[in-house]
Enzyme design. Structure first.
Site, mmCIF file in Angstrom:
data_model
loop_
_atom_site.group_PDB
_atom_site.id
_atom_site.type_symbol
_atom_site.label_atom_id
_atom_site.label_comp_id
_atom_site.label_asym_id
_atom_site.label_seq_id
_atom_site.Cartn_x
_atom_site.Cartn_y
_atom_site.Cartn_z
ATOM 1 N N GLU A 169 -2.995 9.629 -0.987
ATOM 2 C CA GLU A 169 -2.175 10.247 0.047
ATOM 3 C C GLU A 169 -1.047 11.101 -0.518
ATOM 4 O OE1 GLU A 169 -1.102 7.087 2.686
ATOM 5 O OE2 GLU A 169 -3.166 6.823 3.362
ATOM 6 N N LYS B 251 -4.194 5.981 15.191
ATOM 7 C CA LYS B 251 -5.171 6.695 14.376
ATOM 8 C C LYS B 251 -6.370 7.047 15.254
ATOM 9 C CE LYS B 251 -3.997 4.388 10.002
ATOM 10 N NZ LYS B 251 -4.435 3.358 9.014
ATOM 11 N N ASP C 118 -0.953 -1.741 12.760
ATOM 12 C CA ASP C 118 -2.037 -0.800 12.443
ATOM 13 C C ASP C 118 -3.370 -1.537 12.515
ATOM 14 O OD1 ASP C 118 -3.776 1.129 11.486
ATOM 15 O OD2 ASP C 118 -3.066 1.010 9.426
ATOM 16 N N LYS D 68 3.105 9.831 10.468
ATOM 17 C CA LYS D 68 2.819 9.353 9.109
ATOM 18 C C LYS D 68 1.666 10.192 8.575
ATOM 19 C CE LYS D 68 1.046 5.231 6.783
ATOM 20 N NZ LYS D 68 0.560 3.848 6.981
ATOM 21 N N GLN E 24 0.786 -1.232 0.000
ATOM 22 C CA GLN E 24 0.000 0.000 0.000
ATOM 23 C C GLN E 24 0.820 1.286 0.000
ATOM 24 O OE1 GLN E 24 -4.010 -0.024 1.751
ATOM 25 N NE2 GLN E 24 -3.116 1.269 3.318
ATOM 26 N N ARG F 215 -5.296 9.407 7.884
ATOM 27 C CA ARG F 215 -6.035 8.400 7.128
ATOM 28 C C ARG F 215 -5.999 8.796 5.659
ATOM 29 N NH1 ARG F 215 -8.686 4.560 10.403
ATOM 30 N NH2 ARG F 215 -8.342 3.344 8.506
ATOM 31 N N SER F 216 -6.397 7.869 4.792
ATOM 32 C CA SER F 216 -6.367 8.178 3.355
ATOM 33 C C SER F 216 -7.405 9.232 2.989
ATOM 34 C CB SER F 216 -6.579 6.911 2.533
ATOM 35 O OG SER F 216 -7.765 6.256 2.905
ATOM 36 N N GLU G 170 5.013 -1.856 8.347
ATOM 37 C CA GLU G 170 3.689 -1.784 8.971
ATOM 38 C C GLU G 170 2.780 -2.886 8.436
ATOM 39 O OE1 GLU G 170 -0.098 1.273 8.613
ATOM 40 O OE2 GLU G 170 1.939 2.100 8.539
ATOM 41 N N ASP H 291 4.256 0.265 4.316
ATOM 42 C CA ASP H 291 2.964 -0.173 4.849
ATOM 43 C C ASP H 291 2.471 -1.263 3.908
ATOM 44 O OD1 ASP H 291 0.426 -0.676 5.717
ATOM 45 O OD2 ASP H 291 -0.352 1.348 5.392
#
Length: 432
Positions: A205, A341, A316, A392, A163, A370-371, A289, A241
């Protein structure tokens, strides 16, 4: 007075064009706080629940008018009159009102918007920056960025299975220099991709989303670091990630598939571990991650035994900012770091609790976006407040990502000579 006078929510749009919740909190003296709630695309099975409308005739079912209504009625009726300075009591009152383990009655998006806005209103009342209100007077540590420069997985339409491919400017001397170094690698990568006829469009992102295979992404990043005049490992390291829960074959539950690039081959957990070993030996990878599925507790124990002294292993989807899951991971020896998060758990208090539990156990904590983001830079202040040392928050493009970097540079400027950027010291235990 710091009593809550009014709570009001509305529906706004996030960086993916999907609705999200914005909350305003006004105190009796006129102090004010506003917060916007982020949303994820690759979500963990055990995350707190977002409340969505489900009306397919409106925003394809993703509207948040129910959550807005919940804030403006149930939550407002409960919290108005409470002291905004009592963050723990405010969040506890919402949790009691919800009464579920996963925030499914009120919705984590409704609760989080209120929780964040109350914190901002309290900071405004006291006349202090948000990071100072949340962290106290002895918070001076600036976080090392994990900057996403190549997107894959659910964040893009290319053939890259993993990702996020990120860079970490560990050789910088300050936050401002870290941003500069990261931006220069970003632009160097863009030039390399363009020269080779690869796409330079960006993903959710802000990272590039070229049609490469997984290892080609690493090779391009190495070239970009060199083109920017920087040294791999000394100046810039790589973080991944993997989002491996998205790779896990739910059909027979025997292993992992690279659905985009090689769907015909099934990888066992040990084969995934061996792949990571190979990459760590070849590239300056310092953090991985979600390298395995969120339910593979035994696999994480084995992976941590084999790689835990060589690289940061971040949970995560595995931990979802949940102290219950984190406590089990600490007990069993799974991972050595947690991604944090806010919307995975739904309140500021529970988020802080997760960070403190991790830090007390010797685990690192990485504050994350977050995205689906907005212009809200709450997490920049949170990273400084809790002295996590890592953040991040996307790439060097898209204003929803850049907003966080800009806020961090403002905070560093405000702290002046007291600001500390640890850089490579963050990863001393891994030989950096």
């Amino acid at each position: 007075m710091s009593d809550i006078a009014c709570i009001e929510a509305r529906e706004i749009i996030d960086s993916r064009g999907n609705p999200t919740v914005e909350v305003d909190v006004s105190l009796s003296d006129g102090s004010f706080g506003r917060a916007c709630v982020p949303s994820g695309a690759s979500t963990g099975e055990f995350e707190a629940l977002e409340m969505r409308d489900g009306d397919k005739e409106r925003y394809n079912g993703k509207g948040v008018l129910k959550a807005v209504g919940t804030v403006n009625t149930l939550i407002a009726d409960t919290l108005e009159g409470m002291d905004a300075l009592n963050q723990g009591e405010i969040d506890h009152a919402m949790r009691n009102l919800d009464g579920t383990d996963n925030k499914s009655k009120l919705g984590a998006n409704a609760m989080l918007g209120v929780s964040m806005a109350c914190a901002r209103a309290a900071a405004d009342f006291l006349g202090v920056p948000l990071y100072r209100y949340l962290g106290g007077v002895h918070t001076f540590r600036m976080p090392v960025p994990m900057a996403n420069i190549i997107n894959g997985g659910k964040h893009s339409d290319n053939k890259i299975d993993f990702q996020e491919f990120m860079v970490m400017p560990i050789g910088a001397a300050s936050m401002r220099e870290a941003v500069r170094m990261t931006a220069e690698v970003f632009h160097a990568l863009k030039g390399l991709l363009a020269a080779d006829g690869k796409a330079t469009s960006v993903g959710d992102e802000g990272g590039f989303a070229p049609d490469l295979d997984n290892e080609q992404a690493l090779e391009y990043i190495m070239k970009a670091i060199a083109k920017a005049g920087l040294a791999p490992r000394k100046d810039v390291c790589i973080a991944l990630d993997c989002a491996s829960s998205e790779l896990f074959d739910e059909g027979d539950r025997r292993g992992y598939k690279f659905w985009k690039s090689n769907p015909g081959k099934l990888f066992t957990a040990q084969e995934m571990i061996d792949l990571y070993k190979k990459w760590i030996a070849t590239y300056p990878i310092v953090s991985i991650e979600d390298p395995l599925d969120q339910n593979d507790w035994a696999g994480y124990v084995q992976l941590t035994k084999e790689l835990g002294d060589k690289v940061q292993i971040v949970g995560d989807d595995f931990f979802v900012t949940n102290t219950g899951r984190l406590a089990r991971g600490i007990k069993e020896g799974s991972c050595n770091s947690i991604l944090i998060k806010l919307n995975q758990i739904g309140t500021v208090t529970e988020t802080v609790d997760a960070v403190r539990m991790a830090q007390n156990a010797g685990y690192a904590a990485v504050i994350s976006h977050r995205s689906g983001e907005t212009e809200d830079a709450f997490i920049a202040d949170l990273a400084v407040a809790l002295e996590t040392g890592q953040i991040k928050t996307g790439s060097m493009s898209r204003s929803d990502r850049v907003a966080k970097y800009n806020q961090l540079m403002r905070i560093e400027e405000e702290l002046g000579a007291q600001a500390r950027y640890y850089g490579a010291k963050t990863f001393e235990r891994f030989g950096c």
